[in-house]
Scaffold this motif. Structure first.
Motif, PDB file in Angstrom:
ATOM      1  N   GLY A 158       0.792  -1.232   0.000  1.00 49.33           N
ATOM      2  CA  GLY A 158       0.000   0.000   0.000  1.00 49.33           C
ATOM      3  C   GLY A 158       0.818   1.272   0.000  1.00 49.33           C
ATOM      4  O   GLY A 158       0.383   2.296  -0.497  1.00 49.33           O
ATOM      5  N   SER A 159       2.024   1.220   0.585  1.00 47.35           N
ATOM      6  CA  SER A 159       2.899   2.382   0.588  1.00 47.35           C
ATOM      7  C   SER A 159       4.342   1.922   0.787  1.00 47.35           C
ATOM      8  O   SER A 159       4.592   0.784   1.189  1.00 47.35           O
ATOM      9  N   ALA A 160       5.247   2.831   0.511  1.00 45.84           N
ATOM     10  CA  ALA A 160       6.675   2.551   0.687  1.00 45.84           C
ATOM     11  C   ALA A 160       7.380   3.859   1.010  1.00 45.84           C
ATOM     12  O   ALA A 160       6.909   4.938   0.651  1.00 45.84           O
ATOM     13  N   GLU A 161       8.515   3.748   1.695  1.00 44.10           N
ATOM     14  CA  GLU A 161       9.344   4.915   1.961  1.00 44.10           C
ATOM     15  C   GLU A 161      10.504   4.932   0.985  1.00 44.10           C
ATOM     16  O   GLU A 161      11.072   3.891   0.659  1.00 44.10           O
ATOM     17  N   VAL A 162      10.831   6.146   0.540  1.00 46.08           N
ATOM     18  CA  VAL A 162      12.014   6.346  -0.291  1.00 46.08           C
ATOM     19  C   VAL A 162      12.835   7.458   0.353  1.00 46.08           C
ATOM     20  O   VAL A 162      12.297   8.306   1.062  1.00 46.08           O
ATOM     21  N   VAL A 163      14.119   7.423   0.124  1.00 46.16           N
ATOM     22  CA  VAL A 163      14.998   8.479   0.606  1.00 46.16           C
ATOM     23  C   VAL A 163      15.518   9.205  -0.618  1.00 46.16           C
ATOM     24  O   VAL A 163      16.152   8.615  -1.495  1.00 46.16           O
ATOM     25  N   ILE A 164      15.209  10.496  -0.681  1.00 48.09           N
ATOM     26  CA  ILE A 164      15.647  11.339  -1.790  1.00 48.09           C
ATOM     27  C   ILE A 164      16.336  12.558  -1.192  1.00 48.09           C
ATOM     28  O   ILE A 164      15.730  13.281  -0.399  1.00 48.09           O
ATOM     29  N   GLY A 165      17.594  12.739  -1.529  1.00 50.99           N
ATOM     30  CA  GLY A 165      18.351  13.862  -0.994  1.00 50.99           C
ATOM     31  C   GLY A 165      18.466  13.823   0.521  1.00 50.99           C
ATOM     32  O   GLY A 165      18.493  14.861   1.175  1.00 50.99           O
ATOM     33  N   GLY A 166      18.495  12.616   1.076  1.00 52.67           N
ATOM     34  CA  GLY A 166      18.635  12.453   2.515  1.00 52.67           C
ATOM     35  C   GLY A 166      17.338  12.630   3.301  1.00 52.67           C
ATOM     36  O   GLY A 166      17.342  12.580   4.514  1.00 52.67           O
ATOM     37  N   VAL A 167      16.227  12.835   2.607  1.00 52.48           N
ATOM     38  CA  VAL A 167      14.928  13.021   3.261  1.00 52.48           C
ATOM     39  C   VAL A 167      14.040  11.824   2.943  1.00 52.48           C
ATOM     40  O   VAL A 167      13.990  11.358   1.802  1.00 52.48           O
ATOM     41  N   ARG A 168      13.336  11.330   3.961  1.00 51.99           N
ATOM     42  CA  ARG A 168      12.415  10.199   3.784  1.00 51.99           C
ATOM     43  C   ARG A 168      11.046  10.708   3.339  1.00 51.99           C
ATOM     44  O   ARG A 168      10.511  11.649   3.912  1.00 51.99           O
ATOM     45  N   TYR A 169      10.507  10.051   2.320  1.00 47.61           N
ATOM     46  CA  TYR A 169       9.173  10.364   1.817  1.00 47.61           C
ATOM     47  C   TYR A 169       8.369   9.077   1.756  1.00 47.61           C
ATOM     48  O   TYR A 169       8.883   8.032   1.359  1.00 47.61           O
ATOM     49  N   LYS A 170       7.116   9.167   2.140  1.00 50.86           N
ATOM     50  CA  LYS A 170       6.204   8.039   2.019  1.00 50.86           C
ATOM     51  C   LYS A 170       5.425   8.207   0.718  1.00 50.86           C
ATOM     52  O   LYS A 170       4.859   9.270   0.453  1.00 50.86           O
ATOM     53  N   ILE A 171       5.408   7.147  -0.087  1.00 46.11           N
ATOM     54  CA  ILE A 171       4.699   7.164  -1.365  1.00 46.11           C
ATOM     55  C   ILE A 171       3.696   6.028  -1.361  1.00 46.11           C
ATOM     56  O   ILE A 171       4.047   4.884  -1.059  1.00 46.11           O
ATOM     57  N   GLN A 172       2.468   6.352  -1.684  1.00 48.89           N
ATOM     58  CA  GLN A 172       1.415   5.341  -1.733  1.00 48.89           C
ATOM     59  C   GLN A 172       1.344   4.710  -3.119  1.00 48.89           C
ATOM     60  O   GLN A 172       1.798   5.282  -4.111  1.00 48.89           O
ATOM     61  N   SER A 173       0.740   3.547  -3.180  1.00 50.86           N
ATOM     62  CA  SER A 173       0.629   2.833  -4.460  1.00 50.86           C
ATOM     63  C   SER A 173      -0.138   3.649  -5.487  1.00 50.86           C
ATOM     64  O   SER A 173       0.142   3.567  -6.685  1.00 50.86           O
ATOM     65  N   GLN A 174      -1.096   4.482  -5.043  1.00 50.70           N
ATOM     66  CA  GLN A 174      -1.866   5.295  -5.987  1.00 50.70           C
ATOM     67  C   GLN A 174      -0.979   6.250  -6.777  1.00 50.70           C
ATOM     68  O   GLN A 174      -1.291   6.598  -7.906  1.00 50.70           O
ATOM     69  N   PHE A 175       0.157   6.672  -6.212  1.00 49.18           N
ATOM     70  CA  PHE A 175       1.081   7.545  -6.930  1.00 49.18           C
ATOM     71  C   PHE A 175       1.589   6.838  -8.187  1.00 49.18           C
ATOM     72  O   PHE A 175       1.578   7.407  -9.283  1.00 49.18           O
TER      73      PHE A 175
END
Length: 185
Positions: A158-175
């Motif tokens: 349903g969601s996953a975390e990614v690290v971009i530029g040292g910052v964590r972002y949560k991205i949902q499957s709908q994205f």
């Protein structure tokens, strides 16, 4: 050298959330045109190289509204609930704000995913006369390819975390579903 003024502003997106923005204008003369700048995925309106370009445009009498997408930087909202389509609506909301308060935008500028966004939004902004893309992919689904591991996890959980530029972002499957369904033609 022509001086510029940077005015902090807020405007509302389609859900009534406040989006943080700056309007860069020439200090001594009226603008000849207005533009919107859409930042890259997870970038803010304050990316130094883009701000230099925006200041140069303002010095050339093109006022530029630069803003943070929903849930990014100083803007309200939940980033994990956003997608390409909501970003496109943020650009359209920015265009309505300029039209209601200043002048309709004639120029749309975008960086990376923001560039794909302004390309798609241009058809919904009748005043736009030109689109500038910087480091853009025509097909926004390339982002799903770049974030393949997160995409797979989001599809299964349903969601996953990614690290971009040292910052964590949560991205949902709908994205990921949204960017795969966007047709740029």
């Amino acid at each position: 050298m022509i001086k510029t003024i940077t005015k902090p502003l807020y405007f509302k997106n389609q859900f009534g959330e406040k989006l943080a923005a700056y309007l860069d204008v020439p200090a001594e003369k009226s603008p000849t045109a207005f533009a919107i700048y859409a930042p890259c995925f997870t970038c803010t309106k304050n990316l130094k190289t883009m701000v230099k370009m925006i200041k140069a445009l303002a010095e050339s009498r093109i006022a530029v509204l630069r803003f943070d997408f929903t849930g990014i930087g100083a803007s309200e909202g939940n980033f994990s609930a956003t997608n390409f389509s909501s970003n496109m609506q943020d650009v359209i909301s920015a265009a309505h704000f300029l039209e209601d308060n200043f002048q309709p935008p004639q120029l749309l500028i975008g960086h990376s995913l923001g560039a794909s966004t302004v390309l798609k939004a241009a058809a919904s902004i009748p005043s736009s006369r030109a689109v500038v893309t910087i480091g853009a992919s025509y097909d926004p689904s390339h982002l799903g390819d770049l974030l393949q591991h997160a995409k797979q996890k989001a599809e299964s959980e349903g969601s996953a975390e990614v690290v971009i530029g040292g910052v964590r972002y949560k991205i949902q499957s709908q994205f990921f579903q949204d960017i795969e369904n966007i047709r740029m033609r």
